[in-house]
Scaffold this motif. Structure first.
Motif, PDB file in Angstrom:
ATOM      1  N   TYR A 427     -47.440   7.190 -68.985  1.00 52.81           N
ATOM      2  CA  TYR A 427     -46.812   7.610 -67.739  1.00 52.81           C
ATOM      3  C   TYR A 427     -47.210   6.664 -66.606  1.00 52.81           C
ATOM      4  O   TYR A 427     -48.372   6.274 -66.496  1.00 52.81           O
ATOM      5  N   TYR A 428     -46.237   6.290 -65.776  1.00 46.30           N
ATOM      6  CA  TYR A 428     -46.536   5.447 -64.618  1.00 46.30           C
ATOM      7  C   TYR A 428     -47.228   6.270 -63.534  1.00 46.30           C
ATOM      8  O   TYR A 428     -46.842   7.407 -63.249  1.00 46.30           O
ATOM      9  N   MET A 429     -48.247   5.671 -62.920  1.00 50.52           N
ATOM     10  CA  MET A 429     -49.009   6.363 -61.874  1.00 50.52           C
ATOM     11  C   MET A 429     -48.148   6.598 -60.639  1.00 50.52           C
ATOM     12  O   MET A 429     -47.510   5.676 -60.130  1.00 50.52           O
ATOM     13  N   VAL A 430     -48.165   7.819 -60.162  1.00 44.28           N
ATOM     14  CA  VAL A 430     -47.479   8.192 -58.923  1.00 44.28           C
ATOM     15  C   VAL A 430     -48.431   7.924 -57.759  1.00 44.28           C
ATOM     16  O   VAL A 430     -49.599   8.304 -57.817  1.00 44.28           O
ATOM     17  N   PRO A 431     -48.006   7.277 -56.663  1.00 43.01           N
ATOM     18  CA  PRO A 431     -46.692   6.690 -56.398  1.00 43.01           C
ATOM     19  C   PRO A 431     -46.758   5.165 -56.301  1.00 43.01           C
ATOM     20  O   PRO A 431     -46.144   4.564 -55.426  1.00 43.01           O
ATOM     21  N   PHE A 432     -47.533   4.523 -57.173  1.00 45.14           N
ATOM     22  CA  PHE A 432     -47.765   3.085 -57.041  1.00 45.14           C
ATOM     23  C   PHE A 432     -46.554   2.243 -57.442  1.00 45.14           C
ATOM     24  O   PHE A 432     -45.849   2.571 -58.394  1.00 45.14           O
ATOM     25  N   MET A 433     -46.357   1.170 -56.687  1.00 46.04           N
ATOM     26  CA  MET A 433     -45.442   0.097 -57.056  1.00 46.04           C
ATOM     27  C   MET A 433     -46.108  -1.216 -56.686  1.00 46.04           C
ATOM     28  O   MET A 433     -46.556  -1.351 -55.549  1.00 46.04           O
ATOM     29  N   PRO A 434     -46.204  -2.202 -57.623  1.00 48.39           N
ATOM     30  CA  PRO A 434     -45.605  -2.194 -58.949  1.00 48.39           C
ATOM     31  C   PRO A 434     -46.164  -1.082 -59.831  1.00 48.39           C
ATOM     32  O   PRO A 434     -47.105  -0.394 -59.449  1.00 48.39           O
ATOM     33  N   LEU A 435     -45.557  -0.931 -60.993  1.00 49.26           N
ATOM     34  CA  LEU A 435     -45.850   0.203 -61.845  1.00 49.26           C
ATOM     35  C   LEU A 435     -47.057  -0.065 -62.741  1.00 49.26           C
ATOM     36  O   LEU A 435     -47.196  -1.139 -63.303  1.00 49.26           O
ATOM     37  N   PHE A 436     -47.914   0.945 -62.864  1.00 49.56           N
ATOM     38  CA  PHE A 436     -49.097   0.858 -63.714  1.00 49.56           C
ATOM     39  C   PHE A 436     -49.150   2.093 -64.599  1.00 49.56           C
ATOM     40  O   PHE A 436     -49.053   3.223 -64.102  1.00 49.56           O
ATOM     41  N   ARG A 437     -49.308   1.879 -65.870  1.00 51.66           N
ATOM     42  CA  ARG A 437     -49.455   3.013 -66.788  1.00 51.66           C
ATOM     43  C   ARG A 437     -50.915   3.463 -66.806  1.00 51.66           C
ATOM     44  O   ARG A 437     -51.835   2.658 -66.685  1.00 51.66           O
ATOM     45  N   ASN A 438     -51.119   4.767 -66.982  1.00 51.28           N
ATOM     46  CA  ASN A 438     -52.474   5.316 -66.965  1.00 51.28           C
ATOM     47  C   ASN A 438     -53.388   4.612 -67.970  1.00 51.28           C
ATOM     48  O   ASN A 438     -54.517   4.253 -67.662  1.00 51.28           O
TER      49      ASN A 438
END
Length: 540
Positions: A427-438
């Motif tokens: 799952y991508y961490m909310v609310p980071f961009m760029p996207l990082f998976r846990n």
């Protein structure tokens, strides 16, 4: 002038920032197209594609099932993040990072992001007074500087219109941006209608992502302070609260002392006494079915030690930390606040650091420090308003690091499915961009470019905690020291010359006196060694 130029050059190399919502995408066009692939100024192409930094790609989210704690689907903007807002974002290559691939991944530097550099986070209590004051001033600067690169959303995606015709975003300062992010990731889910919410939801707490999410949160914080100040050697300090009997960082010189007139607010002698908190009224937001919009809501509250003693009998000890680090399983059972013998659940503070079993009605470890502060820190959604939050979580992260080094777990040890919503590996961490998976941050900090002073070997620790502060102070005043040294040398040389000249004149005068006083008797001095010796010594 040279310092300003170097800082500006480094900022240019680092480019824009991480996090949400990037300014270039926070508009009707971005919402309508659901694309957030900003241009990198370095080559004028989206995501720096012409330079091979990255490309605009479809966002592929994980479809692995989450746990039963959240039974709804398709009603919250944070589900399957970030698809409610964007389905195409920059995918950065190599060591490049940032929402337009204009930055470097954590730990890497330089125009080509090829230089790896490790920074050391230090105990704030071992830092010099000048270093402590600099840290406080940086926090205050962040509180009073509007974020250059991103804004916050003040409404849900549905309220902004099907085609984004009504974008609702707001300016925010750099410090409050992170406060808002911590609120946003942990807020209740709106089910429709005022007061109709689902409270058993949190994308950064009470399950597996608690530690990876806060690790990324701190790394972003550090990165933003570096860019804001131009101090690219800056690292977040930590507070080692093991066996603490009181809040030793609660002084006006550090995080703010207690007011003598009103004990639940900060002393007027602290810079934090003038701060206004945000996002601390969840009940009001729920009653209006509205998001926190970043408006100031009152002073920072804190009254350490005057908490419910039945909930927190004592603060965590070294023995508590050692027991917690000794647990072998990262996550167990239902993978929530009721998990037994789970390292994550014990460290977060929902289980006993003596037995490892989940406890109700008490807060331990991480949670204990929040409740102990008895004020703004005690509310999950608004806790990041208090600057002690940063010191506390830096130390929590160091315990996470100890556990990773002790057990060296494979990524497969992190939950792939059935954790609470938002906490699975993919799952991508909310609310980071760029996207990082846990799962990408379930790894040692050695790959992320930072270290903790108390985890170093004794020799390295001595250099970092005792020698480095003096060297840094000397570096700050080296020009003054050099000038003083040169001036001192000149004065010494002049004095030496004066002494030599004076001495020579004095000797000549003494010889003239002897010649006029003794005349022909002078040979008698040579006939008596005792008299000559005594006279010679006297003359000298």
């Amino acid at each position: 002038m040279r310092t300003v130029f170097v800082s500006a050059l480094l900022l240019q190399l680092l480019g824009t920032s991480f996090c949400q919502f990037p300014r270039p995408c926070a508009n009707s066009e971005g919402l309508r197209t659901k694309e957030c692939c900003p241009v990198w100024d370095g080559d004028g192409s989206a995501c720096g594609a012409m330079s091979g930094r990255g490309f605009c790609n479809e966002v592929l989210v994980s479809d692995e099932p989450h746990g039963p704690q959240y039974p709804h689907r398709g009603i919250d903007d944070r589900e399957r993040w970030p698809l409610a807002f964007f389905n195409r974002t920059c995918h950065c290559a190599g060591n490049y990072g940032g929402f337009n691939c204009g930055e470097c991944r954590f730990g890497y530097w330089g125009s080509n992001c090829a230089e790896y550099r490790e920074s050391v986070r230090r105990n704030i209590m071992t830092m010099s007074t000048a270093e402590q004051q600099k840290f406080v001033s940086y926090l205050n600067l962040a509180k009073n500087t509007v974020s250059r690169d991103y804004v916050i959303s003040t409404a849900t995606r549905a309220e902004m219109g099907e085609n984004g015709e009504n974008p609702m975003f707001s300016e925010i300062n750099t410090y409050d941006l992170f406060v808002w992010m911590h609120y946003y990731v942990s807020r209740d889910a709106f089910l429709g209608g005022p007061g109709n919410v689902w409270t058993d939801i949190d994308f950064a707490h009470e399950s597996a992502a608690f530690l990876p999410w806060h690790r990324v949160f701190l790394l972003h914080w550090e990165n933003e302070i570096r860019k804001l100040t131009g101090d690219f050697n800056f690292t977040l300090p930590y507070w080692d609260w093991r066996d603490a009997q009181s809040c030793e960082v609660c002084t006006d010189a550090l995080m703010g002392g207690r007011s003598s007139l009103t004990p639940n607010i900060i002393s007027p002698g602290s810079v934090f006494s003038s701060w206004k908190v945000i996002c601390t009224q969840p009940e009001e937001y729920n009653s209006r079915e509205a998001l926190c919009n970043g408006t100031g809501e009152g002073p920072l509250l804190r009254n350490p030690g005057n908490h419910d003693r039945s909930r927190i009998p004592r603060l965590p000890t070294r023995a508590d930390v050692d027991f917690t680090v000794g647990l072998t399983e990262y996550e167990t059972g239902t993978m929530d606040r009721f998990s037994n013998l789970s390292f994550r659940n014990v460290l977060e503070g929902f289980a006993s650091p003596e037995t490892g079993m989940a406890v109700r009605g008490q807060s331990t470890m991480h949670n204990a420090l929040h409740v102990f502060m008895n004020g703004t820190m005690s509310s999950v959604q608004g806790s990041a308003n208090d600057p002690i939050f940063l010191l506390h979580h830096a130390f929590i992260d160091s315990i996470f690091e100890r556990w990773l080094r002790t057990h060296m777990p494979l990524r497969a040890s992190y939950p792939f499915a059935n954790a609470a919503i938002g906490h699975n590996d993919g799952y991508y961490m909310v609310p980071f961009m760029p996207l990082f998976r846990n799962g990408e941050y379930f790894l040692s900090n050695k790959a992320l470019g930072f270290e903790y002073a108390y985890l170093l070997d004794p020799g390295q620790r001595f250099v970092q905690e005792f020698l480095t502060p003096y060297l840094e102070q000397a570096q700050q005043i080296w020009q003054w020291l050099l000038g003083a040294g040169i001036l001192g040398a000149l004065i010494t040389a002049v004095l030496a010359a004066v002494i030599v000249v004076s001495r020579r004149k004095w000797k000549r005068n003494q010889r003239r006196k002897r010649a006029s006083s003794y005349g022909e008797r002078q040979p008698l001095l040579q006939s008596s060694s005792e008299e000559g010796s005594a006279s010679y010594q006297t003359t000298l």
